[in-house]
Design an enzyme around this catalytic site. Structure first.
Site, PDB file in Angstrom:
ATOM      1  N   TYR A  81      55.227  12.124  -5.929  1.00  0.00           N
ATOM      2  CA  TYR A  81      55.119  13.924  -5.793  1.00  0.00           C
ATOM      3  C   TYR A  81      56.258  14.364  -7.068  1.00  0.00           C
ATOM      4  CZ  TYR A  81      55.246  18.629  -3.695  1.00  0.00           C
ATOM      5  OH  TYR A  81      55.404  19.957  -3.942  1.00  0.00           O
ATOM      6  N   THR A 121      54.688  26.114   5.801  1.00  0.00           N
ATOM      7  CA  THR A 121      53.238  26.119   5.477  1.00  0.00           C
ATOM      8  C   THR A 121      52.684  24.940   6.336  1.00  0.00           C
ATOM      9  OG1 THR A 121      53.065  24.758   3.688  1.00  0.00           O
ATOM     10  CG2 THR A 121      53.414  26.849   3.144  1.00  0.00           C
ATOM     11  N   ASP A 158      38.855  24.820  -1.662  1.00  0.00           N
ATOM     12  CA  ASP A 158      39.674  24.029  -0.995  1.00  0.00           C
ATOM     13  C   ASP A 158      38.619  22.926  -0.741  1.00  0.00           C
ATOM     14  OD1 ASP A 158      41.294  22.749   0.870  1.00  0.00           O
ATOM     15  OD2 ASP A 158      42.542  24.287   0.743  1.00  0.00           O
ATOM     16  N   ASP A 168      36.665  20.105  -4.567  1.00  0.00           N
ATOM     17  CA  ASP A 168      37.707  18.600  -4.456  1.00  0.00           C
ATOM     18  C   ASP A 168      38.221  18.932  -5.804  1.00  0.00           C
ATOM     19  OD1 ASP A 168      39.083  16.643  -4.791  1.00  0.00           O
ATOM     20  OD2 ASP A 168      37.597  15.082  -3.971  1.00  0.00           O
ATOM     21  N   VAL A 169      39.516  19.388  -6.291  1.00  0.00           N
ATOM     22  CA  VAL A 169      40.070  19.529  -7.409  1.00  0.00           C
ATOM     23  C   VAL A 169      40.330  17.980  -8.210  1.00  0.00           C
ATOM     24  CG1 VAL A 169      41.633  21.453  -6.671  1.00  0.00           C
ATOM     25  CG2 VAL A 169      42.395  18.971  -6.569  1.00  0.00           C
ATOM     26  N   ASN A 180      46.536  25.505  -7.454  1.00  0.00           N
ATOM     27  CA  ASN A 180      47.766  25.368  -6.292  1.00  0.00           C
ATOM     28  C   ASN A 180      47.465  24.285  -5.412  1.00  0.00           C
ATOM     29  OD1 ASN A 180      49.793  26.535  -4.400  1.00  0.00           O
ATOM     30  ND2 ASN A 180      47.737  26.535  -3.154  1.00  0.00           N
ATOM     31  N   LYS A 225      54.759  16.737 -10.014  1.00  0.00           N
ATOM     32  CA  LYS A 225      55.305  18.045 -10.113  1.00  0.00           C
ATOM     33  C   LYS A 225      56.106  18.215 -11.500  1.00  0.00           C
ATOM     34  CE  LYS A 225      53.359  19.586  -6.441  1.00  0.00           C
ATOM     35  NZ  LYS A 225      52.243  20.747  -6.698  1.00  0.00           N
TER      36      LYS A 225
HETATM   37  N1  NAD Z   1      55.289  24.236   1.236  1.00  0.00           N
HETATM   38  C1  NAD Z   1      56.265  23.867   0.181  1.00  0.00           C
HETATM   39  O1  NAD Z   1      57.618  23.752   0.761  1.00  0.00           O
HETATM   40  C2  NAD Z   1      56.047  23.681  -0.992  1.00  0.00           C
HETATM   41  C3  NAD Z   1      57.133  23.413  -1.989  1.00  0.00           C
HETATM   42  C4  NAD Z   1      56.835  23.399  -3.336  1.00  0.00           C
HETATM   43  C5  NAD Z   1      55.568  23.279  -3.721  1.00  0.00           C
HETATM   44  N2  NAD Z   1      54.619  23.338  -3.056  1.00  0.00           N
HETATM   45  C6  NAD Z   1      53.407  23.058  -3.574  1.00  0.00           C
HETATM   46  O2  NAD Z   1      52.692  24.437  -3.274  1.00  0.00           O
HETATM   47  C7  NAD Z   1      51.105  23.803  -3.193  1.00  0.00           C
HETATM   48  C8  NAD Z   1      50.577  24.497  -1.742  1.00  0.00           C
HETATM   49  O3  NAD Z   1      50.987  23.696  -0.734  1.00  0.00           O
HETATM   50  P1  NAD Z   1      51.067  24.328   0.813  1.00  0.00           P
HETATM   51  O4  NAD Z   1      52.656  24.186   1.343  1.00  0.00           O
HETATM   52  O5  NAD Z   1      50.575  25.613   0.710  1.00  0.00           O
HETATM   53  O6  NAD Z   1      50.249  23.255   1.581  1.00  0.00           O
HETATM   54  P2  NAD Z   1      49.157  23.206   2.430  1.00  0.00           P
HETATM   55  O7  NAD Z   1      48.777  21.847   2.877  1.00  0.00           O
HETATM   56  O8  NAD Z   1      49.188  24.191   3.275  1.00  0.00           O
HETATM   57  O9  NAD Z   1      47.979  23.552   1.533  1.00  0.00           O
HETATM   58  C9  NAD Z   1      47.371  23.012   0.382  1.00  0.00           C
HETATM   59  C10 NAD Z   1      45.906  22.904   0.532  1.00  0.00           C
HETATM   60  O10 NAD Z   1      45.431  22.012  -0.745  1.00  0.00           O
HETATM   61  C11 NAD Z   1      44.343  21.551  -0.160  1.00  0.00           C
HETATM   62  N3  NAD Z   1      44.012  20.322  -1.002  1.00  0.00           N
HETATM   63  C12 NAD Z   1      44.468  19.165  -0.742  1.00  0.00           C
HETATM   64  N4  NAD Z   1      43.624  18.488  -1.612  1.00  0.00           N
HETATM   65  C13 NAD Z   1      42.856  19.027  -2.056  1.00  0.00           C
HETATM   66  C14 NAD Z   1      41.570  18.570  -3.178  1.00  0.00           C
HETATM   67  N5  NAD Z   1      41.693  17.238  -3.404  1.00  0.00           N
HETATM   68  N6  NAD Z   1      40.750  19.773  -3.461  1.00  0.00           N
HETATM   69  C15 NAD Z   1      41.196  20.803  -3.096  1.00  0.00           C
HETATM   70  N7  NAD Z   1      42.117  21.366  -2.106  1.00  0.00           N
HETATM   71  C16 NAD Z   1      42.804  20.452  -1.739  1.00  0.00           C
HETATM   72  C17 NAD Z   1      44.497  21.099   1.426  1.00  0.00           C
HETATM   73  O11 NAD Z   1      43.121  21.054   1.898  1.00  0.00           O
HETATM   74  C18 NAD Z   1      45.376  22.367   1.880  1.00  0.00           C
HETATM   75  O12 NAD Z   1      44.570  23.372   2.177  1.00  0.00           O
HETATM   76  C19 NAD Z   1      50.963  22.517  -3.298  1.00  0.00           C
HETATM   77  O13 NAD Z   1      50.715  22.133  -4.609  1.00  0.00           O
HETATM   78  C20 NAD Z   1      52.574  21.862  -2.984  1.00  0.00           C
HETATM   79  O14 NAD Z   1      52.880  20.776  -3.467  1.00  0.00           O
HETATM   80  C21 NAD Z   1      54.648  23.672  -1.739  1.00  0.00           C
END
Ligand code: NAD
Length: 241
Positions: free
Chosen positions: A148, A183, A37, A55-56, A82, A152
């Site tokens: 977004y 989350t 992360d 950093d992705v 992810n 996606k």
């Molecule tokens: N929570 C939801 O409802 C939901 C629904 C559909 C899809 N998603 C997807 O699931 C994935 C995880 O989401 P989440 O809800 O756990 O979010 P979250 O914000 O809890 O976790 C996402 C993590 O990604 C990290 N991140 C952001 N930019 C980054 C970078 N440049 N390099 C490395 N890490 C980075 C953040 O620091 C964070 O810890 C995401 O791709 C999100 O789009 C989430």
């Protein structure tokens, strides 16, 4: 036998909700997990998890991380791409350009860099599973959230491209499509947006990060050995009607 016994997994966005839950679950199931992360998260509970800063959006960061894992482990069996963010709730005529580029950079380019860096390692081993987190909004449209949904949707098709390009190398690639999940990402967004999505979800509740992590576990394990190019939708029925 643990479901990921002996596997090496790299999970991005692992300080956050879904990534963190997956890192813990993968480790509980016997994997050695590299939890990556850009942000520093709380310490992990399970043994077998190594936190790494990545950093992705930075290809050099990817190379350094992957080289480090390969030096320590000799291979990477599972890549869970992810990391992601919503970034903006604006439609195309009002989204600031910087926001558009930032969301595409993290959500789409991050997945591209991850696959680009890890595929050669998986090719050399003749096996691997890539899991890319898309969304219900990579399948169904939504108003606003232009960047977004674009990112996606692109992740969904890029995953199919990976599946077809590397099927001969023993590499599988599948996309994961969570519905609205409890989350930090959702906790930080406008409560009205969340309530609106929950109201459109037949099960009428938020999912948990663990419920998504179980889907990722299936795709990571050999239990999904006949699945590639597929979409695993875990959304409380959101995309069903
Ligand atoms: N929570 C939801 O409802 C939901 C629904 C559909 C899809 N998603 C997807 O699931 C994935 C995880 O989401 P989440 O809800 O756990 O979010 P979250 O914000 O809890 O976790 C996402 C993590 O990604 C990290 N991140 C952001 N930019 C980054 C970078 N440049 N390099 C490395 N890490 C980075 C953040 O620091 C964070 O810890 C995401 O791709 C999100 O789009 C989430």
């Amino acid at each position: 036998m643990p479901r990921l016994e002996g596997k090496v997994a790299l999970v991005t966005g692992a300080a956050g909700g879904i990534g963190r839950a997956a890192a813990e679950l993968f480790a509980e199931e016997g994997a050695r997990v590299y939890a990556a992360d850009v942000a520093e998260g709380a310490p992990f509970e399970s043994a077998g998890i190594t936190a790494v800063r990545l950093d992705v959006t930075d290809e050099a960061d990817w190379r350094e991380t992957v080289d480090r894992i390969v030096a320590a482990e000799g291979r990477i069996d599972v890549l869970f791409n992810n990391a992601g963010l919503v970034g903006s709730y604006e439609p195309v005529d009002t989204i600031p350009l910087a926001d558009w580029h930032r969301v595409i950079d993290v959500n789409l380019n991050g997945v591209f860099y991850g696959a680009r860096t890890v595929v050669p390692v998986m090719k050399a081993a003749g096996r691997g599973s890539i899991i890319n987190t898309s969304s219900i909004w990579g399948i169904a449209g939504a108003a606003g959230v232009a960047a977004y949904t674009a990112s996606k949707g692109a992740v969904r098709l890029l995953t199919k491209n990976l599946a077809l390009s590397y099927v001969g190398d023993g590499i599988r690639a599948n996309s994961l499509h969570p519905g609205i999940i409890d989350t930090p990402l959702i906790a930080a967004q406008d409560a009205g947006v969340t309530a609106g999505v929950v109201a459109q979800t037949p099960m009428g509740r938020l999912g948990t990060a663990r419920e998504i992590a179980y889907g990722a576990l299936f795709l990571a394990s050999d239990e999904s050995s006949y699945m590639t190019g597929g979409e695993l939708v875990i959304d409380g029925g959101y995309t069903t009607p």
